[in-house]
Design a protein around this motif. Structure first.
Motif, short mmCIF file in Angstrom:
data_model
loop_
_atom_site.label_atom_id
_atom_site.label_comp_id
_atom_site.label_asym_id
_atom_site.label_seq_id
_atom_site.Cartn_x
_atom_site.Cartn_y
_atom_site.Cartn_z
N PHE A 41 5.15 -1.70 13.21
CA PHE A 41 4.27 -0.63 13.68
C PHE A 41 4.90 0.73 13.42
N ASP A 42 5.36 0.92 12.24
CA ASP A 42 5.94 2.20 11.83
C ASP A 42 4.80 3.21 11.67
N ILE A 48 -0.75 5.37 6.53
CA ILE A 48 -1.20 5.02 5.19
C ILE A 48 -2.28 3.95 5.26
N GLY A 49 -2.08 2.95 6.09
CA GLY A 49 -3.09 1.90 6.25
C GLY A 49 -4.38 2.43 6.83
N GLY A 50 -4.29 3.37 7.76
CA GLY A 50 -5.50 3.98 8.33
C GLY A 50 -6.28 4.78 7.31
N ILE A 51 -5.57 5.48 6.45
CA ILE A 51 -6.24 6.26 5.40
C ILE A 51 -6.96 5.32 4.44
N ILE A 52 -6.32 4.26 4.03
CA ILE A 52 -6.93 3.30 3.11
C ILE A 52 -8.14 2.63 3.77
N ILE A 81 -5.09 3.25 -6.77
CA ILE A 81 -4.40 3.71 -5.55
C ILE A 81 -3.96 2.55 -4.66
N LEU A 82 -4.78 1.52 -4.51
CA LEU A 82 -4.42 0.43 -3.59
C LEU A 82 -3.13 -0.30 -3.98
N PRO A 83 -2.95 -0.73 -5.21
CA PRO A 83 -1.67 -1.40 -5.52
C PRO A 83 -0.46 -0.47 -5.40
N VAL A 84 -0.62 0.78 -5.83
CA VAL A 84 0.49 1.73 -5.73
C VAL A 84 0.84 1.97 -4.26
N THR A 85 -0.17 2.13 -3.43
CA THR A 85 0.07 2.34 -2.00
C THR A 85 0.70 1.12 -1.35
N PHE A 86 0.22 -0.06 -1.71
CA PHE A 86 0.78 -1.29 -1.12
C PHE A 86 2.25 -1.45 -1.46
#
Length: 99
Positions: A41-42, A48-52, A81-86
């Protein structure tokens, strides 16, 4: 015949210093490397997860409204964006989390 006096090993070398038999004070040891699911829960990863998740919800809302052109643009951008963010969040998690 001469009489030979023998020395034992213990008389030549003094015995090692023995500590007193007092019991040591008990102390509590804490690990500096905790492994807890709460470490996931960082705030950065949650942001980042909330933005996605917000972008995905906006995409669904636009699809219901019938704005397909804008939904297609979102889909094209999210494919990159999704793979880069993950992988970025995964790298950040392992770089900042102490094992």
């Amino acid at each position: 015949m001469r009489k030979i006096k023998g020395f034992t090993f213990r008389k030549i070398f003094s015995p090692p210093h023995k500590p007193s038999l007092t019991r040591p004070r008990p102390f509590q040891a804490y690990s500096f490397v905790p492994f807890s699911p709460l470490a996931m829960f960082d705030p950065t990863i949650l942001t980042i997860g909330g933005i996605i998740l917000g972008i995905a919800i906006i995409e669904r809302i636009l699809e219901r409204w019938g704005v397909i052109d804008l939904v297609d643009q979102f889909a094209k951008v999210m494919r990159f964006i999704l793979p880069v963010t993950f992988y970025g969040a995964l790298f950040y998690f392992f770089a900042t989390f102490m094992f």
